[in-house]
Design a protein around this motif. Structure first.
Motif, mmCIF file in Angstrom:
data_model
loop_
_atom_site.group_PDB
_atom_site.id
_atom_site.type_symbol
_atom_site.label_atom_id
_atom_site.label_comp_id
_atom_site.label_asym_id
_atom_site.label_seq_id
_atom_site.Cartn_x
_atom_site.Cartn_y
_atom_site.Cartn_z
ATOM 1 N N GLY A 228 0.695 -1.223 0.058
ATOM 2 C CA GLY A 228 -0.304 -0.159 -0.017
ATOM 3 C C GLY A 228 0.774 1.109 0.578
ATOM 4 N N PRO A 229 0.493 2.762 0.126
ATOM 5 C CA PRO A 229 1.100 4.109 0.352
ATOM 6 C C PRO A 229 2.421 4.042 1.137
ATOM 7 C CG PRO A 229 -1.252 4.156 0.078
ATOM 8 C CD PRO A 229 -1.533 2.482 -0.223
ATOM 9 N N SER A 230 2.010 3.304 2.603
ATOM 10 C CA SER A 230 3.290 3.438 3.727
ATOM 11 C C SER A 230 4.413 2.425 3.076
ATOM 12 C CB SER A 230 2.195 3.306 4.695
ATOM 13 O OG SER A 230 1.202 3.734 5.216
ATOM 14 N N GLN A 231 4.349 1.733 2.701
ATOM 15 C CA GLN A 231 5.174 0.126 2.125
ATOM 16 C C GLN A 231 5.908 1.273 1.234
ATOM 17 O OE1 GLN A 231 1.604 -0.855 3.236
ATOM 18 N NE2 GLN A 231 1.130 -2.571 4.411
ATOM 19 N N LEU A 232 5.156 0.736 0.346
ATOM 20 C CA LEU A 232 5.617 1.639 -1.002
ATOM 21 C C LEU A 232 6.437 2.916 -0.865
ATOM 22 C CD1 LEU A 232 5.666 1.686 -3.560
ATOM 23 C CD2 LEU A 232 4.379 3.185 -3.889
ATOM 24 N N ALA A 233 6.256 3.963 -0.406
ATOM 25 C CA ALA A 233 7.001 5.054 0.248
ATOM 26 C C ALA A 233 8.612 4.666 1.126
ATOM 27 C CB ALA A 233 6.292 6.062 1.177
ATOM 28 N N ALA A 234 7.801 4.249 2.200
ATOM 29 C CA ALA A 234 9.388 3.565 2.348
ATOM 30 C C ALA A 234 9.915 2.013 1.550
ATOM 31 C CB ALA A 234 9.070 2.133 2.969
#
Length: 319
Positions: A228-234
């Protein structure tokens, strides 16, 4: 591979003229200069692997300036070209960039004016691939044409080795397998370009490259239902807020883009004859959907048909 042109057996006095005539058949505006006094030699071999046209070319020292591309084979207008240097050195100029290339390097060319200068004995493996596939992940080809994507990058070496083996074994592949292997090859080229762009991109393009890297990561991890967005940003090393801002600058929302790519991947698998034996639920899970019901709702909202209806219609059309 099939030989489509060779100077072997030609009178050396006329070999360069024959090469020029072969290019003139394509109705392109090309200026050619033979760069040494040795007899001109050239050889061109082609192989179609799925939707990709792969060409292996060797030639003498030559400067080729393409001012305007001519009439292209029907259906090939939307293709750009990835070029792997197999031997020798060359210089590539397009879109304001000038790359000096050695054995093992990769570079991208598009159907715009360009200049290519090759050393004697140079050999290149050209792969025509869909421009849309490149630009959907990496942005306009103008950002990376004539950019040296070096042999020292692991992704470049892997992509080159993959295509060399694919050419060698291509005639053993069934059509469905060839299509799948061609898709894998394109993904490897995209990954190589993304890795190169991430190394030393000018600051004005930094945001674009972060988005490109994020999209490449999504392509490689579509089957992970936790993505999701959070995992992708990390994964790409920026804050979630910054990644959201960058996607917004491209007119996109992170979650929407991830689900869109999952749906597109699922739709492609539904009509792939090579996996028609797999249950729809298995295909859905492989594209990152947590449940078949969730997949069915999203798929119908996107395509106006249930996954089962979509698969059945495609099989009927193919029969």
């Amino acid at each position: 591979m099939q030989i489509v042109f060779s100077t072997e057996g030609l009178d050396a006095r006329h070999s360069f003229k024959r090469w020029r005539e072969a290019l003139e058949v394509q109705k392109a505006n090309v200026d050619l200069r033979h760069l040494d006094d040795a007899p001109f030699e050239a050889k061109v071999e082609n192989s179609a692997i799925g939707p990709l046209l792969v060409t292996r070319m060797s030639q003498s020292a030559l400067r080729t300036e393409v001012r305007k591309f001519g009439a292209w084979r029907q259906g090939r207008e939307g293709m750009a070209t990835a070029a792997f240097k197999l031997a020798g050195t060359s210089n590539s100029f397009q879109d304001g960039r000038d790359a000096v290339l050695s054995t093992g390097d990769l570079y991208i060319l598009d159907k715009r004016p360009m200049v290519l200068t090759t050393s004697a004995g140079a050999q290149v493996l050209f792969v025509e691939l869909p421009r849309e596939r490149l630009e959907s992940v990496l942005g306009s080809t103008r950002h990376y044409t004539a950019l040296r994507i070096g042999a020292e990058l692991g992704s470049t070496s892997l992509a080159r080795t993959f295509f060399e083996e694919l050419v060698r074994l291509g005639d053993r592949l069934a059509p469905e397998a060839a299509d799948r292997m061609a898709s894998v090859g394109v993904d490897l080229i995209v990954a190589s370009i993304a890795e190169r762009l991430a190394k030393d991109v000018p600051q004005p393009l930094h945001g674009t490259v972060v988005v490109q890297r994020a999209k490449t990561f999504v392509e490689a991890n579509l089957g992970d239902p936790t993505l999701g967005p959070s995992q992708l940003a990390a994964a790409v090393g920026v804050s979630l807020r910054r990644l959201q801002e960058l996607f917004s600058e491209h007119g996109q929302h992170i979650s929407d883009w991830i689900w869109q790519r999952r749906l597109e991947a699922a739709a492609k698998r539904l009509i792939d004859p090579g996996v028609r034996h797999l249950p729809i639920g298995t295909l859905a899970y492989g594209c990152g959907f947590a449940s078949q019901a969730h997949f069915a709702r999203r798929f119908k909202a996107q395509y106006g048909k249930t996954p089962s209806e979509y698969r059945t219609e495609s099989l009927l059309k193919a029969s």
